[in-house]
Write an enzyme that holds these catalytic residues in place. Structure first.
Site, mmCIF file in Angstrom:
data_model
loop_
_atom_site.group_PDB
_atom_site.id
_atom_site.type_symbol
_atom_site.label_atom_id
_atom_site.label_comp_id
_atom_site.label_asym_id
_atom_site.label_seq_id
_atom_site.Cartn_x
_atom_site.Cartn_y
_atom_site.Cartn_z
ATOM 1 N N ASN A 50 -11.862 -57.663 4.761
ATOM 2 C CA ASN A 50 -11.464 -58.179 3.524
ATOM 3 C C ASN A 50 -10.140 -58.477 3.296
ATOM 4 O OD1 ASN A 50 -11.713 -57.986 0.404
ATOM 5 N ND2 ASN A 50 -14.058 -58.216 1.302
ATOM 6 N N HIS A 89 -11.815 -71.521 -14.287
ATOM 7 C CA HIS A 89 -11.463 -70.548 -13.277
ATOM 8 C C HIS A 89 -10.036 -69.871 -13.252
ATOM 9 C CE1 HIS A 89 -10.952 -69.593 -8.737
ATOM 10 N NE2 HIS A 89 -11.439 -68.603 -9.189
ATOM 11 N N HIS A 90 -9.815 -68.661 -13.196
ATOM 12 C CA HIS A 90 -8.455 -68.106 -13.097
ATOM 13 C C HIS A 90 -8.414 -67.210 -11.821
ATOM 14 C CE1 HIS A 90 -7.786 -68.465 -17.902
ATOM 15 N NE2 HIS A 90 -7.620 -69.412 -17.048
ATOM 16 N N GLU A 91 -7.902 -67.817 -10.681
ATOM 17 C CA GLU A 91 -7.539 -66.922 -9.550
ATOM 18 C C GLU A 91 -6.373 -66.218 -9.728
ATOM 19 O OE1 GLU A 91 -7.733 -64.595 -7.120
ATOM 20 O OE2 GLU A 91 -9.487 -65.438 -6.924
ATOM 21 N N HIS A 123 -14.353 -61.540 -11.095
ATOM 22 C CA HIS A 123 -14.551 -61.249 -9.378
ATOM 23 C C HIS A 123 -13.644 -60.259 -8.879
ATOM 24 C CE1 HIS A 123 -17.908 -64.130 -8.585
ATOM 25 N NE2 HIS A 123 -17.988 -64.053 -9.911
ATOM 26 N N GLU A 124 -13.869 -59.629 -7.788
ATOM 27 C CA GLU A 124 -13.051 -58.608 -7.152
ATOM 28 C C GLU A 124 -12.504 -57.474 -8.204
ATOM 29 O OE1 GLU A 124 -13.436 -62.313 -5.079
ATOM 30 O OE2 GLU A 124 -12.143 -62.075 -6.850
ATOM 31 N N GLU A 134 -21.338 -65.498 -1.157
ATOM 32 C CA GLU A 134 -20.320 -65.979 -0.564
ATOM 33 C C GLU A 134 -20.104 -65.537 0.897
ATOM 34 O OE1 GLU A 134 -16.496 -65.459 -2.449
ATOM 35 O OE2 GLU A 134 -16.404 -63.469 -2.465
#
Length: 703
Positions: free
Chosen positions: A193, A413-415, A483-484, A508
């Site tokens: 990962n 979307h905010h990565e 997410h994460e 995914e």
């Protein structure tokens, strides 16, 4: 209607060793609290007269020279109470939730230090919750937790469904084994990962699902994880005793506390029927009511998006291949050569908007729209994104106007690339940008190692950031799908704008080599105990090579199984994750995804066995229609389904989406059959689910 019945009795113990007993409202559970001879607190739990948790120790080990909160205690005060209310969630599996428990609060005073802690136990009809409380006092003010020493002593070598204990990742397939086999299987259970760190080969994560040889189902988890480190579990394999193992910070410390404060709740759910575990609302009930007064802007959504094509490698997040590295505000994107694979371009996004509008979807998610994706990952980069500057081929104004004209909302979307400080630096500007362009929800991501360097995803500091992001979003009336981030523990009751989370191995990974075909029969018993998951279901093309010839992954599921996930994997935020052209090939099956709601009046778990099968029926919040989903493991299985949950005296049209006779997740995943029949509450259906398959049913009232 809400109602509260509260009774309190107070007693001062004459004998510090005296056991205190607590029973659940239905008397199925009994819990005993007592002190050992050295003043160590312990508890013991029975279910229907059977021991499920042997005598287990409680306490916290403190850092440095401080005397730890482990022993030398005397019981100085006890209180008991009964609480009963019915509350209304903003969204959920039920339109009303009953919160009914009996409570015991034990005040302990440490003889040598004169410090006081309270152990609060709440016993529900589905299990036990307990936590540590630290009142305001002069002898315990600021203190550092070296380790929490909460024990869960099992009665035998149970079968467990587990993932490796980890400070940074929950994205593992589940392993089914005896407790005694965990260490020998640990390395096999590991998969790569973006960020991960395990602490012991006997370490596992919660929610941990187990089954005893006698047929009891036991679930260990936590609730209301706020301003504290995430709890893993470490197993004493010889004695089958789990002990809490908190996530450390960059300095190795497990928590910085200041009284008055509390720990999260430690939870134990038990039943002789697996469906009771799935239906329990104990985790939500151990969280505080909503802190958001006006919740009218929080609305469940169904969405499509520019995402799966990047996950599979068909398209890219990055705009150009010109630069070996990029820097915020300095890279000349205007004169760069487009790479020709960038998915988030204006015309392509309009195609998704058209598809969403034509098929009744609420929103469109777009990833890779903003500058910085060329070298975003793995560089330990602080200023990685600013969350407001689009690539040259993404026209924010034009897309906003076009989506508005089609009645569709865009999802931001905010990565963050796990640069937490950078995200907080830009958060107000980013949320204001969302308000300006009418984005009601954001999907945030935390891929990679946390910055500041050395921090973990599940340490107290980072967990506080995750909550800060949700609280700040509420100020701007924005819903969050993280997410994460840390796995949820029911705080969506307190902050219902936390409308979704990933925090587990989602769809995914089907494009990264695949997940076990029974993965979705375990997740509701584990990850979903704490709250809904943005699992991103709805994949119809299982052969990933047809999207990207360089990717030989296979989605281990049938189409009928993918449809059922919209019912079995509860979420108020559901994605139809595949490409529009794949849905257009199977429009008759796609109809179920168009029809299925995302908010529910009532839910009934009809049958379940972890790792094998789950069948759920849910009633639409806004009609008398019902939807049923079944997901199956690897063994072909027949379900005998009674429709007695339907309203008596009424007729319904049932549309059944089932595996074809020759369907198989590996060899024939796209084989399905659709049948229609009239049904009533007296009807019974007999349906066969393929290996990795299932079925989905829409049941619409006849007018």
């Amino acid at each position: 209607m809400k109602y509260i019945l509260l009774t309190i009795s107070v007693c001062f113990s004459l004998f510090s060793m005296k056991a205190q007993e607590l029973k659940s409202p239905n008397n199925d559970f009994s819990m005993n609290f007592s002190l050992l001879k050295d003043g160590t607190p312990t508890y013991h739990l029975n279910y229907k007269g059977k021991e499920v948790i042997k005598q287990s120790k409680l306490g916290l080990e403190l850092k440095d020279d401080e005397k730890s909160l482990l022993n030398d205690f005397t019981i100085t005060h006890t209180e008991t109470a009964t609480f009963d209310e019915t509350w209304t969630p903003v969204w959920g599996e039920e339109s009303e939730i009953r919160n009914h428990y009996n409570e015991l609060a034990v005040t302990l005073t440490q003889n040598e230090t004169d410090r006081t802690i309270i152990l609060r136990f709440r016993l529900f009809d589905t299990g036990l919750g307990f936590r540590y409380e630290f009142p305001q006092q002069k002898n315990l003010v600021y203190f550092i937790v070296k380790e929490e020493r909460t024990q869960f002593a099992m009665t035998g070598d149970h079968t467990a469904f587990w993932i490796p204990g980890d400070y940074d990742s929950q994205e593992y397939d589940y392993t089914e084994s005896k407790l005694s086999e965990i260490s020998s299987l640990f390395n096999k259970a590991l998969t790569d990962n973006a960020s991960q760190e395990q602490f012991a080969k006997t370490g596992v994560q919660t929610a941990l699902m187990m089954k005893t040889d006698e047929g009891l189902y036991i679930n260990l988890h936590e609730a209301a994880l706020i301003d504290y480190s995430l709890m893993n579990l470490n197993l004493d394999e010889e004695n089958f005793i789990f002990e809490s193992w908190l996530t450390p910070d960059a300095q190795g410390n497990k928590g910085y506390l200041q009284a008055p404060c509390t720990s999260p709740w430690r939870t134990i759910m038990v039943s002789d029927d697996a469906t009771d575990i799935l239906a329990s609302k104990m985790t939500l009930n151990l969280n505080e009511p909503s802190k958001i007064e006006d919740t009218s802007w929080i609305k469940p959504m169904k969405y499509v998006g520019v995402w799966w094509e990047m996950i599979t490698g068909k398209s890219s997040w990055a705009y150009t291949n010109d630069f070996p590295s990029v820097q915020l505000g300095k890279t000349d994107y205007a004169n760069a050569t487009p790479n020709g694979t960038h998915g988030a371009n204006t015309e392509h996004v309009k195609e998704y908007i058209d598809f969403a509008s034509a098929n009744g979807f609420d929103g469109v998610l777009v990833e890779g729209w903003n500058e910085g994706w060329e070298d975003w990952f793995g560089q330990s980069k602080d200023y990685v994104f600013d969350f407001v500057t689009p690539y040259p081929d993404f026209d924010v104004e034009a897309i906003h106007d076009y989506a508005k004209s089609k009645g569709v909302k865009m999802i931001m979307h905010h990565e963050t690339s796990s640069s937490v400080r950078n995200y907080e630096r830009h958060m107000d500007t980013a949320y204001a940008f969302m308000n300006k362009y009418d984005y009601p929800a954001v999907k945030s991501g935390y891929v990679g190692d946390i910055l500041p360097r050395g921090e973990h995803h599940y340490s107290q500091w980072t967990i506080n950031h995750f909550l800060y992001a949700v609280q700040k979003a509420a100020d701007y009336k924005i819903m969050v799908n993280a997410h994460e981030a840390v796995r949820p523990t029911g705080i969506c009751r307190t902050y219902p704008n936390l409308i979704g989370n990933e925090s587990a191995r989602g769809t995914e990974f089907q494009a990264f080599g695949g997940s076990k075909p029974n993965h979705v029969t375990v997740l509701p018993f584990t990850r979903l105990i704490g709250g809904p998951m943005d699992y991103t279901p709805g994949i119809f093309e299982m052969d990933i090579a047809k999207l990207n010839p360089n990717n030989n992954s296979h989605v281990n599921s049938t189409i009928a199984n993918q449809l059922a996930l919209y019912v079995t994997m509860y979420s108020p935020l559901q994605m139809a994750a595949d490409l529009p052209e794949n849905y257009e090939r199977f429009m008759d099956a796609f109809q179920f995804i168009k029809d299925v709601p995302v908010d529910w009046q009532a839910s009934q778990y009809l049958e379940a066995e972890p790792g094998k099968y789950i069948t759920v029926a849910r009633q639409d919040k806004n009609s008398n229609n019902w939807f049923v989903g079944n997901v199956n493991g690897t063994t072909v299985r027949t379900t005998k389904l009674s429709l007695d949950f339907l309203e008596r005296g009424k007729k319904y049209t049932a549309t059944i989406y089932a595996d074809a006779k020759d369907a198989d997740y590996k060899t024939n995943p796209q084989a399905y059959e659709i049948t229609t029949k009239t049904v009533t509450s007296k009807s019974k259906l007999k349906l066969t689910s393929a290996s990795g398959g299932g079925f989905a049913i829409s049941i619409v009232e006849k007018k």
